[in-house]
Design a protein around this motif. Structure first.
Motif, PDB file in Angstrom:
ATOM      1  N   UNK A  46      82.591 -37.300 117.686  1.00  0.00           N
ATOM      2  CA  UNK A  46      83.311 -38.561 117.835  1.00  0.00           C
ATOM      3  C   UNK A  46      84.168 -38.874 116.621  1.00  0.00           C
ATOM      4  N   UNK A  47      83.748 -38.449 115.458  1.00  0.00           N
ATOM      5  CA  UNK A  47      84.577 -38.622 114.271  1.00  0.00           C
ATOM      6  C   UNK A  47      85.856 -37.804 114.403  1.00  0.00           C
ATOM      7  N   UNK A  48      85.732 -36.628 114.969  1.00  0.00           N
ATOM      8  CA  UNK A  48      86.909 -35.785 115.220  1.00  0.00           C
ATOM      9  C   UNK A  48      87.876 -36.486 116.189  1.00  0.00           C
ATOM     10  N   UNK A  49      87.340 -37.035 117.274  1.00  0.00           N
ATOM     11  CA  UNK A  49      88.190 -37.749 118.242  1.00  0.00           C
ATOM     12  C   UNK A  49      88.863 -38.925 117.561  1.00  0.00           C
ATOM     13  N   UNK A  50      88.109 -39.671 116.779  1.00  0.00           N
ATOM     14  CA  UNK A  50      88.677 -40.827 116.070  1.00  0.00           C
ATOM     15  C   UNK A  50      89.811 -40.382 115.154  1.00  0.00           C
ATOM     16  N   UNK A  51      89.611 -39.280 114.444  1.00  0.00           N
ATOM     17  CA  UNK A  51      90.628 -38.790 113.512  1.00  0.00           C
ATOM     18  C   UNK A  51      91.914 -38.393 114.229  1.00  0.00           C
ATOM     19  N   UNK A  52      91.800 -38.011 115.483  1.00  0.00           N
ATOM     20  CA  UNK A  52      92.986 -37.602 116.238  1.00  0.00           C
ATOM     21  C   UNK A  52      93.778 -38.788 116.766  1.00  0.00           C
ATOM     22  N   UNK A  53      93.186 -39.988 116.766  1.00  0.00           N
ATOM     23  CA  UNK A  53      93.854 -41.147 117.359  1.00  0.00           C
ATOM     24  C   UNK A  53      94.023 -42.348 116.434  1.00  0.00           C
ATOM     25  N   UNK A  54      93.359 -42.320 115.289  1.00  0.00           N
ATOM     26  CA  UNK A  54      93.386 -43.469 114.387  1.00  0.00           C
ATOM     27  C   UNK A  54      93.973 -43.032 113.052  1.00  0.00           C
ATOM     28  N   UNK A  55      94.648 -43.947 112.392  1.00  0.00           N
ATOM     29  CA  UNK A  55      95.251 -43.704 111.081  1.00  0.00           C
ATOM     30  C   UNK A  55      94.217 -43.134 110.107  1.00  0.00           C
ATOM     31  N   UNK A  56      94.652 -42.176 109.290  1.00  0.00           N
ATOM     32  CA  UNK A  56      93.728 -41.475 108.389  1.00  0.00           C
ATOM     33  C   UNK A  56      93.012 -42.407 107.411  1.00  0.00           C
ATOM     34  N   UNK A  57      93.682 -43.476 106.966  1.00  0.00           N
ATOM     35  CA  UNK A  57      93.029 -44.416 106.046  1.00  0.00           C
ATOM     36  C   UNK A  57      91.863 -45.121 106.738  1.00  0.00           C
ATOM     37  N   UNK A  58      92.025 -45.430 108.004  1.00  0.00           N
ATOM     38  CA  UNK A  58      90.946 -46.074 108.761  1.00  0.00           C
ATOM     39  C   UNK A  58      89.783 -45.120 108.995  1.00  0.00           C
ATOM     40  N   UNK A  59      90.096 -43.864 109.268  1.00  0.00           N
ATOM     41  CA  UNK A  59      89.045 -42.860 109.485  1.00  0.00           C
ATOM     42  C   UNK A  59      88.256 -42.646 108.199  1.00  0.00           C
ATOM     43  N   UNK A  60      88.950 -42.608 107.073  1.00  0.00           N
ATOM     44  CA  UNK A  60      88.314 -42.357 105.774  1.00  0.00           C
ATOM     45  C   UNK A  60      87.455 -43.513 105.302  1.00  0.00           C
ATOM     46  N   UNK A  61      87.776 -44.706 105.749  1.00  0.00           N
ATOM     47  CA  UNK A  61      87.154 -45.926 105.238  1.00  0.00           C
ATOM     48  C   UNK A  61      85.684 -46.051 105.661  1.00  0.00           C
ATOM     49  N   UNK A  62      84.881 -46.489 104.711  1.00  0.00           N
ATOM     50  CA  UNK A  62      83.494 -46.859 104.987  1.00  0.00           C
ATOM     51  C   UNK A  62      83.450 -48.379 104.807  1.00  0.00           C
ATOM     52  N   UNK A  63      83.140 -49.090 105.875  1.00  0.00           N
ATOM     53  CA  UNK A  63      83.136 -50.554 105.838  1.00  0.00           C
ATOM     54  C   UNK A  63      82.075 -51.082 104.881  1.00  0.00           C
ATOM     55  N   UNK A  64      82.310 -52.278 104.365  1.00  0.00           N
ATOM     56  CA  UNK A  64      81.365 -52.903 103.436  1.00  0.00           C
ATOM     57  C   UNK A  64      79.978 -53.047 104.049  1.00  0.00           C
ATOM     58  N   UNK A  65      79.916 -53.390 105.334  1.00  0.00           N
ATOM     59  CA  UNK A  65      78.620 -53.555 105.985  1.00  0.00           C
ATOM     60  C   UNK A  65      77.855 -52.229 106.032  1.00  0.00           C
ATOM     61  N   UNK A  66      78.577 -51.128 106.205  1.00  0.00           N
ATOM     62  CA  UNK A  66      77.938 -49.811 106.211  1.00  0.00           C
ATOM     63  C   UNK A  66      77.432 -49.451 104.809  1.00  0.00           C
ATOM     64  N   UNK A  67      78.240 -49.743 103.793  1.00  0.00           N
ATOM     65  CA  UNK A  67      77.803 -49.511 102.411  1.00  0.00           C
ATOM     66  C   UNK A  67      76.567 -50.338 102.091  1.00  0.00           C
ATOM     67  N   UNK A 102      88.414 -36.994 107.787  1.00  0.00           N
ATOM     68  CA  UNK A 102      87.001 -36.857 108.151  1.00  0.00           C
ATOM     69  C   UNK A 102      86.162 -36.568 106.915  1.00  0.00           C
ATOM     70  N   UNK A 103      86.588 -35.602 106.118  1.00  0.00           N
ATOM     71  CA  UNK A 103      85.801 -35.225 104.953  1.00  0.00           C
ATOM     72  C   UNK A 103      85.836 -36.294 103.867  1.00  0.00           C
ATOM     73  N   UNK A 104      86.914 -37.069 103.789  1.00  0.00           N
ATOM     74  CA  UNK A 104      86.949 -38.191 102.845  1.00  0.00           C
ATOM     75  C   UNK A 104      85.898 -39.230 103.210  1.00  0.00           C
TER      76      UNK A 104
END
Length: 176
Positions: A46-67, A102-104
């Motif tokens: 699913x991360x791969x699918x997201x990376x194919x459709x969403x801006x790279x900065x959004x894919x790379x981002x880890x939200x504050x709630x997740x942190x 993805x790797x970021x």
């Protein structure tokens, strides 16, 4: 290798492909006295699918709630393990830009754990879990590929019923 202590929380990131091993791992942690084993599955598909459709900065981002989620458990003295799975062909059709995003993201999460290992001296471990996809890729001539891959890895790590793994590794380090 994780050295789980009695009453300790174990924070697990596990490849979804290795889900069958995760419950075995959790059971062993509880036998060692873990108070809780919290499992988060890594879904690279699913991360791969997201990376194919969403801006790279959004894919790379880890939200504050997740942190904050990870930090909450690490602040309580949790230890951390990443049970990595391998699917050698998963990223074949992903662009370099998408792959980097993805790797970021993966590195950003690992950095939370790395920081905790330095500041809280928490135990951590990254281990490989054989997957069907990995076995299919490297065990071409095998009838029971996944079992044979597990056995190969046990052999490479000097793990067998008659062997004291810790003593073997100490002996190998002494010979260096």
């Amino acid at each position: 290798g994780l050295n789980v202590q009695k009453g300790q929380i174990v924070l697990v990131e596990a490849a979804i492909e290795g889900y069958e091993f995760t419950s075995i791992f959790a059971k062993e942690c509880y036998k060692l006295g873990a108070s809780n084993v919290i499992i988060n599955y890594l879904d690279d598909y699913n991360l791969k699918v997201r990376a194919q459709y969403v801006d790279e900065k959004e894919v790379s981002k880890v939200d504050d709630v997740e942190k904050a989620y990870y930090q909450y458990y690490l602040d309580q003295g949790a230890c951390y393990i990443r049970l990595e799975g391998v699917n050698p062909k998963l990223m074949e059709d992903v662009s370099e830009k998408e792959s980097n995003a993805i790797f970021n993201r993966v590195d950003a999460i690992r950095n939370i754990m790395r920081k905790a290992s330095r500041t809280h001296h928490c135990q951590w471990l990254i281990a490989m879990v054989p997957t069907k996809q990995w076995a299919d890729y490297i065990m071409e001539d095998s009838e029971d590929k996944l079992t044979d891959l597990w056995n190969l890895l046990f052999k490479l790590c000097y793990i067998d019923e008659e062997n004291d793994v810790v003593a073997t590794w100490k002996e190998l380090r002494r010979k260096k």
